[in-house]
Design a protein around this motif. Sequence first.
Motif, PDB file in Angstrom:
ATOM      1  N   MET A   1       0.832  -1.190   0.000  1.00 36.93           N
ATOM      2  CA  MET A   1       0.000   0.000   0.000  1.00 36.93           C
ATOM      3  C   MET A   1       0.877   1.254   0.000  1.00 36.93           C
ATOM      4  SD  MET A   1      -2.968   1.196   0.005  1.00 36.93           S
ATOM      5  CE  MET A   1      -3.855   2.638   0.405  1.00 36.93           C
ATOM      6  N   ILE A   2       1.882   1.276   0.888  1.00 34.94           N
ATOM      7  CA  ILE A   2       2.762   2.440   0.983  1.00 34.94           C
ATOM      8  C   ILE A   2       3.526   2.636  -0.328  1.00 34.94           C
ATOM      9  CG2 ILE A   2       4.790   3.364   2.171  1.00 34.94           C
ATOM     10  CD1 ILE A   2       2.369   3.590   3.853  1.00 34.94           C
ATOM     11  N   ARG A  31       2.740  25.208  -9.020  1.00 28.33           N
ATOM     12  CA  ARG A  31       3.501  23.972  -9.234  1.00 28.33           C
ATOM     13  C   ARG A  31       4.616  23.830  -8.208  1.00 28.33           C
ATOM     14  NH1 ARG A  31       4.148  23.743 -15.789  1.00 28.33           N
ATOM     15  NH2 ARG A  31       2.039  22.996 -16.210  1.00 28.33           N
ATOM     16  N   THR A  32       5.309  24.922  -7.932  1.00 27.39           N
ATOM     17  CA  THR A  32       6.387  24.867  -6.948  1.00 27.39           C
ATOM     18  C   THR A  32       5.843  24.503  -5.571  1.00 27.39           C
ATOM     19  OG1 THR A  32       7.607  26.538  -8.185  1.00 27.39           O
ATOM     20  CG2 THR A  32       8.260  26.173  -5.900  1.00 27.39           C
ATOM     21  N   ARG A  33       4.728  25.107  -5.194  1.00 37.85           N
ATOM     22  CA  ARG A  33       4.114  24.813  -3.905  1.00 37.85           C
ATOM     23  C   ARG A  33       3.662  23.352  -3.835  1.00 37.85           C
ATOM     24  NH1 ARG A  33      -0.305  28.347  -3.736  1.00 37.85           N
ATOM     25  NH2 ARG A  33       1.254  29.983  -3.609  1.00 37.85           N
ATOM     26  N   MET A  34       3.083  22.840  -4.903  1.00 37.33           N
ATOM     27  CA  MET A  34       2.634  21.449  -4.922  1.00 37.33           C
ATOM     28  C   MET A  34       3.805  20.484  -4.856  1.00 37.33           C
ATOM     29  SD  MET A  34      -0.547  21.392  -4.692  1.00 37.33           S
ATOM     30  CE  MET A  34      -0.792  19.664  -4.963  1.00 37.33           C
ATOM     31  N   LYS A  35       4.917  20.830  -5.516  1.00 38.36           N
ATOM     32  CA  LYS A  35       6.106  19.974  -5.443  1.00 38.36           C
ATOM     33  C   LYS A  35       6.615  19.877  -4.015  1.00 38.36           C
ATOM     34  CE  LYS A  35       7.977  21.609  -9.551  1.00 38.36           C
ATOM     35  NZ  LYS A  35       9.125  22.011 -10.346  1.00 38.36           N
ATOM     36  N   VAL A  36       6.628  20.992  -3.310  1.00 31.54           N
ATOM     37  CA  VAL A  36       7.094  20.990  -1.921  1.00 31.54           C
ATOM     38  C   VAL A  36       6.161  20.150  -1.055  1.00 31.54           C
ATOM     39  CG1 VAL A  36       7.443  22.440   0.113  1.00 31.54           C
ATOM     40  CG2 VAL A  36       8.317  23.172  -2.102  1.00 31.54           C
ATOM     41  N   ILE A  37       4.853  20.328  -1.236  1.00 32.68           N
ATOM     42  CA  ILE A  37       3.887  19.561  -0.441  1.00 32.68           C
ATOM     43  C   ILE A  37       4.032  18.069  -0.716  1.00 32.68           C
ATOM     44  CG2 ILE A  37       1.423  19.091  -0.166  1.00 32.68           C
ATOM     45  CD1 ILE A  37       0.961  22.105  -0.555  1.00 32.68           C
ATOM     46  N   LEU A  38       4.156  17.681  -1.987  1.00 38.59           N
ATOM     47  CA  LEU A  38       4.284  16.264  -2.312  1.00 38.59           C
ATOM     48  C   LEU A  38       5.595  15.681  -1.802  1.00 38.59           C
ATOM     49  CD1 LEU A  38       2.795  16.270  -5.903  1.00 38.59           C
ATOM     50  CD2 LEU A  38       1.756  15.368  -3.819  1.00 38.59           C
ATOM     51  N   LEU A  39       6.659  16.466  -1.839  1.00 41.52           N
ATOM     52  CA  LEU A  39       7.930  15.996  -1.303  1.00 41.52           C
ATOM     53  C   LEU A  39       7.831  15.759   0.198  1.00 41.52           C
ATOM     54  CD1 LEU A  39      10.938  15.404  -1.760  1.00 41.52           C
ATOM     55  CD2 LEU A  39      11.370  17.810  -1.280  1.00 41.52           C
ATOM     56  N   VAL A  40       7.189  16.677   0.910  1.00 37.90           N
ATOM     57  CA  VAL A  40       7.011  16.521   2.353  1.00 37.90           C
ATOM     58  C   VAL A  40       6.163  15.287   2.653  1.00 37.90           C
ATOM     59  CG1 VAL A  40       5.916  17.553   4.385  1.00 37.90           C
ATOM     60  CG2 VAL A  40       7.380  18.939   2.917  1.00 37.90           C
ATOM     61  N   LEU A  41       5.102  15.063   1.896  1.00 34.91           N
ATOM     62  CA  LEU A  41       4.261  13.883   2.112  1.00 34.91           C
ATOM     63  C   LEU A  41       5.035  12.593   1.850  1.00 34.91           C
ATOM     64  CD1 LEU A  41       0.866  14.991   0.565  1.00 34.91           C
ATOM     65  CD2 LEU A  41       1.400  14.670   2.971  1.00 34.91           C
ATOM     66  N   ALA A  42       5.868  12.581   0.826  1.00 33.59           N
ATOM     67  CA  ALA A  42       6.660  11.384   0.534  1.00 33.59           C
ATOM     68  C   ALA A  42       7.657  11.093   1.649  1.00 33.59           C
ATOM     69  CB  ALA A  42       7.384  11.555  -0.795  1.00 33.59           C
ATOM     70  N   GLY A  45       5.827   9.792   4.667  1.00 36.66           N
ATOM     71  CA  GLY A  45       5.420   8.396   4.472  1.00 36.66           C
ATOM     72  C   GLY A  45       6.575   7.438   4.691  1.00 36.66           C
ATOM     73  N   LEU A  46       7.751   7.776   4.168  1.00 30.85           N
ATOM     74  CA  LEU A  46       8.913   6.910   4.363  1.00 30.85           C
ATOM     75  C   LEU A  46       9.332   6.854   5.825  1.00 30.85           C
ATOM     76  CD1 LEU A  46      11.054   7.878   1.264  1.00 30.85           C
ATOM     77  CD2 LEU A  46       9.854   5.739   1.655  1.00 30.85           C
ATOM     78  N   CYS A  47       9.308   8.005   6.502  1.00 26.77           N
ATOM     79  CA  CYS A  47       9.723   8.031   7.906  1.00 26.77           C
ATOM     80  C   CYS A  47       8.747   7.251   8.780  1.00 26.77           C
ATOM     81  CB  CYS A  47       9.828   9.465   8.415  1.00 26.77           C
ATOM     82  SG  CYS A  47      11.228  10.348   7.711  1.00 26.77           S
ATOM     83  N   SER A  48       7.448   7.376   8.527  1.00 23.65           N
ATOM     84  CA  SER A  48       6.489   6.658   9.353  1.00 23.65           C
ATOM     85  C   SER A  48       6.628   5.158   9.140  1.00 23.65           C
ATOM     86  CB  SER A  48       5.058   7.106   9.047  1.00 23.65           C
ATOM     87  OG  SER A  48       4.701   6.767   7.729  1.00 23.65           O
ATOM     88  N   ALA A  50       9.429   3.613   8.426  1.00 23.04           N
ATOM     89  CA  ALA A  50      10.646   3.222   9.140  1.00 23.04           C
ATOM     90  C   ALA A  50      10.394   3.142  10.641  1.00 23.04           C
ATOM     91  CB  ALA A  50      11.761   4.216   8.835  1.00 23.04           C
ATOM     92  N   ILE A  51       9.605   4.063  11.176  1.00 16.18           N
ATOM     93  CA  ILE A  51       9.316   4.052  12.615  1.00 16.18           C
ATOM     94  C   ILE A  51       8.507   2.812  12.985  1.00 16.18           C
ATOM     95  CG2 ILE A  51       7.979   5.226  14.425  1.00 16.18           C
ATOM     96  CD1 ILE A  51       8.834   7.876  13.058  1.00 16.18           C
ATOM     97  N   VAL A  52       7.495   2.488  12.195  1.00 15.88           N
ATOM     98  CA  VAL A  52       6.673   1.310  12.479  1.00 15.88           C
ATOM     99  C   VAL A  52       7.509   0.043  12.374  1.00 15.88           C
ATOM    100  CG1 VAL A  52       4.750  -0.073  11.596  1.00 15.88           C
ATOM    101  CG2 VAL A  52       4.504   2.387  11.841  1.00 15.88           C
ATOM    102  N   TYR A  53       8.371  -0.061  11.377  1.00 19.56           N
ATOM    103  CA  TYR A  53       9.215  -1.232  11.220  1.00 19.56           C
ATOM    104  C   TYR A  53      10.184  -1.375  12.392  1.00 19.56           C
ATOM    105  CZ  TYR A  53      12.783  -4.392   9.491  1.00 19.56           C
ATOM    106  OH  TYR A  53      13.668  -5.425   9.377  1.00 19.56           O
ATOM    107  N   THR A  54      10.805  -0.278  12.798  1.00 13.84           N
ATOM    108  CA  THR A  54      11.757  -0.327  13.911  1.00 13.84           C
ATOM    109  C   THR A  54      11.059  -0.706  15.208  1.00 13.84           C
ATOM    110  OG1 THR A  54      13.070   1.382  12.827  1.00 13.84           O
ATOM    111  CG2 THR A  54      13.511   0.993  15.158  1.00 13.84           C
ATOM    112  N   TYR A  55       9.875  -0.151  15.457  1.00 15.65           N
ATOM    113  CA  TYR A  55       9.132  -0.495  16.670  1.00 15.65           C
ATOM    114  C   TYR A  55       8.775  -1.979  16.672  1.00 15.65           C
ATOM    115  CZ  TYR A  55       5.541  -0.631  20.241  1.00 15.65           C
ATOM    116  OH  TYR A  55       4.801  -0.964  21.342  1.00 15.65           O
ATOM    117  N   GLY A  56       8.320  -2.480  15.536  1.00 15.22           N
ATOM    118  CA  GLY A  56       7.961  -3.904  15.460  1.00 15.22           C
ATOM    119  C   GLY A  56       9.174  -4.809  15.603  1.00 15.22           C
ATOM    120  N   HIS A  57      10.341  -4.329  15.157  1.00 15.31           N
ATOM    121  CA  HIS A  57      11.552  -5.142  15.261  1.00 15.31           C
ATOM    122  C   HIS A  57      12.008  -5.278  16.717  1.00 15.31           C
ATOM    123  CE1 HIS A  57      15.380  -6.881  14.095  1.00 15.31           C
ATOM    124  NE2 HIS A  57      15.986  -6.001  14.878  1.00 15.31           N
ATOM    125  N   PHE A  58      11.970  -4.187  17.470  1.00 16.75           N
ATOM    126  CA  PHE A  58      12.463  -4.221  18.839  1.00 16.75           C
ATOM    127  C   PHE A  58      11.390  -4.602  19.852  1.00 16.75           C
ATOM    128  CE2 PHE A  58      15.693  -1.473  16.861  1.00 16.75           C
ATOM    129  CZ  PHE A  58      16.811  -2.210  17.212  1.00 16.75           C
TER     130      PHE A  58
END
Length: 68
Positions: A1-2, A31-42, A45-48, A50-58
């Motif tokens: 899904m991610i 367009r510039t504003r949308m690029k920044v928003i989409l970059l922040v969302l991406a 998403g990657l950080c969340s 990683a956090i869920v995976y690390t929590y489940g690992h430990f």
Amino acid sequence: MIHAVISAVAAVSLALCWRSRHGDSRIDAFRTRMKVILLVLAVCGLCSKAIVYTYGHFNPPPPPIIGP
């Protein structure tokens, strides 16, 4: 899904990167504003993920109780 969400964000970002030479300054600012928003969302998403995976690992789930 991610992975699907990240792929969609990347596709939209690439679509927004294509500029016409006769564009309006308001469209370019949008367009510039949308690029920044989409970059922040991406990145979020990657950080969340990683956090869920690390929590489940430990913190693995407790073993199931098997009894008579």
